[in-house]
Design an enzyme around this catalytic site. Structure first.
Site, PDB file in Angstrom:
ATOM      1  N   GLY A 235      36.295  31.000  51.727  1.00  0.00           N
ATOM      2  CA  GLY A 235      36.491  31.491  53.087  1.00  0.00           C
ATOM      3  C   GLY A 235      37.929  31.910  53.325  1.00  0.00           C
ATOM      4  O   GLY A 235      38.203  32.995  53.828  1.00  0.00           O
TER       5      GLY A 235
ATOM      6  N   THR B  99      28.964  42.660  41.681  1.00  0.00           N
ATOM      7  CA  THR B  99      30.274  42.881  41.075  1.00  0.00           C
ATOM      8  C   THR B  99      30.180  42.606  39.579  1.00  0.00           C
ATOM      9  O   THR B  99      29.540  41.642  39.149  1.00  0.00           O
ATOM     10  CB  THR B  99      31.346  42.008  41.726  1.00  0.00           C
ATOM     11  OG1 THR B  99      30.985  40.622  41.617  1.00  0.00           O
ATOM     12  CG2 THR B  99      31.504  42.368  43.208  1.00  0.00           C
TER      13      THR B  99
ATOM     14  N   ASP C 169      36.806  37.456  45.752  1.00  0.00           N
ATOM     15  CA  ASP C 169      37.049  37.327  47.188  1.00  0.00           C
ATOM     16  C   ASP C 169      37.992  38.413  47.682  1.00  0.00           C
ATOM     17  O   ASP C 169      37.850  38.907  48.803  1.00  0.00           O
ATOM     18  CB  ASP C 169      37.631  35.948  47.494  1.00  0.00           C
ATOM     19  CG  ASP C 169      36.651  34.831  47.189  1.00  0.00           C
ATOM     20  OD1 ASP C 169      35.444  35.035  47.379  1.00  0.00           O
ATOM     21  OD2 ASP C 169      37.098  33.758  46.748  1.00  0.00           O
TER      22      ASP C 169
ATOM     23  N   ARG D 172      48.166  38.927  38.868  1.00  0.00           N
ATOM     24  CA  ARG D 172      49.096  37.936  39.422  1.00  0.00           C
ATOM     25  C   ARG D 172      48.428  36.569  39.401  1.00  0.00           C
ATOM     26  O   ARG D 172      47.203  36.472  39.501  1.00  0.00           O
ATOM     27  CB  ARG D 172      49.453  38.300  40.871  1.00  0.00           C
ATOM     28  CG  ARG D 172      49.959  39.721  41.047  1.00  0.00           C
ATOM     29  CD  ARG D 172      49.942  40.116  42.507  1.00  0.00           C
ATOM     30  NE  ARG D 172      50.396  41.481  42.704  1.00  0.00           N
ATOM     31  CZ  ARG D 172      50.345  42.130  43.856  1.00  0.00           C
ATOM     32  NH1 ARG D 172      49.839  41.541  44.918  1.00  0.00           N
ATOM     33  NH2 ARG D 172      50.786  43.374  43.953  1.00  0.00           N
TER      34      ARG D 172
END
Length: 297
Positions: free
Chosen positions: A41, A212, A245, A278
């Site tokens: 979330g 995905t 996400d 990253r």
């Protein structure tokens, strides 16, 4: 300004970086350890905020040090925390091992997230005012269903990431507009290892599906339309934690702004490609100008 509501988990990620992940019963020496705000979330909320939307998170943190740090992270990222509850006890944590190939293994301990089993006063009004509601499955399913049904009542687009994968009740699927599983989750939900077959099966339950595919991009399928894939930029991954996400957060912004689906998928893929270069989840999420630059290249 686009408004995105996110109903979901907030964790502190405890991340160990290793050359090769340990097998069962094996001990390995890591090279680095970090504590990084995360949770699906929180990840999607921060990704959407970085991508240019006004974002409010609905969820819970504990009254511990991690809870204070998580709330501060949201505020510094531009995410509104008026609907983020503070409850007695521990905040959620995720214990993550990241290897040199950028792969990860994760154990999530919900803690405060487990108290988010209903909509609190004011939550439905927030959802009603949003352009989209983002949902995942790291909080109790009752709250996910309640959020999706509230969005449906008010004509708000609902985007569900079915992770961690689990059987989805019919009442939830009936209130979902767009389902965004990864390949593993699509297989778990349908039994099909072929993403196209999995997407076709899921269209019996929801009107739109995006599977995905990691470095291979994403597959879009909708009822009555020919499915298509959109490639992802080819980059060297350092840490894939939070990439999915990041993709969903950016995608929600792009769709809410009215971008065509193919364009929105490409823009979201650019955001995810930046994030995997990253370390960390929320720490890796790119800002809008960076996404625009990557997408234009």
């Amino acid at each position: 300004m686009t408004l995105i509501a996110v109903l979901g988990s907030t964790n502190m990620d405890l991340v160990a970086y290793v050359t090769k992940a340990p097998q069962r019963g094996e001990t390995v020496t890591g090279r680095e350890f970090r504590t990084i705000p995360g949770g699906k979330g929180a990840n999607q909320a921060i990704a959407a905020a970085h991508a240019g939307a006004d974002v409010t998170i609905i969820g819970a943190v504990g009254d511990d040090t991690y809870g204070a740090q998580l709330r501060s992270t949201f505020e510094h990222s531009g995410v509104d925390t008026d609907h983020l509850r503070t409850v007695e006890g521990a905040s959620g944590t995720a214990h993550i091992v990241v290897d040199d190939e950028g792969g990860n293994a994760i154990v999530v301990i919900p803690a405060a997230n487990g108290t988010v089993d209903h909509l609190a006063p004011g939550d439905e009004a927030l959802i009603a005012s949003a352009d989209a509601l983002l949902l995942q499955l790291e909080i109790p399913l009752a709250a996910v269903v309640a959020g999706a049904e509230a969005a449906r009542r008010h004509g708000v687009r609902t985007i569900l990431t079915p992770a961690p994968a689990q059987p989805l009740p019919p009442e939830l699927l009936a209130a979902v507009d767009l389902l965004v599983p990864n390949e593993h989750e699509a297989t778990a939900l349908t039994g099909h290892t072929d993403p196209r077959k999995a997407a076709a099966a899921l269209l019996d339950q929801v009107p739109e599906v995006i599977v995905t595919l990691g470095a291979a991009g994403s597959l879009y399928a909708a009822r009555g339309a020919e499915p298509f894939t959109v490639p992802a930029p080819q980059v060297t991954a350092v840490d894939s934690t939070g990439a999915g996400d990041t993709f969903v957060g950016a995608l929600a912004v792009a769709l809410a702004e009215g971008r065509p689906t193919r364009d929105a998928l490409g823009w979201a893929a650019a955001a995810a490609a930046l994030s995997v270069q990253r370390p960390g989840a929320t720490a890796s999420m790119p800002y809008r100008a960076e996404i625009d630059k990557q997408y234009a290249s």
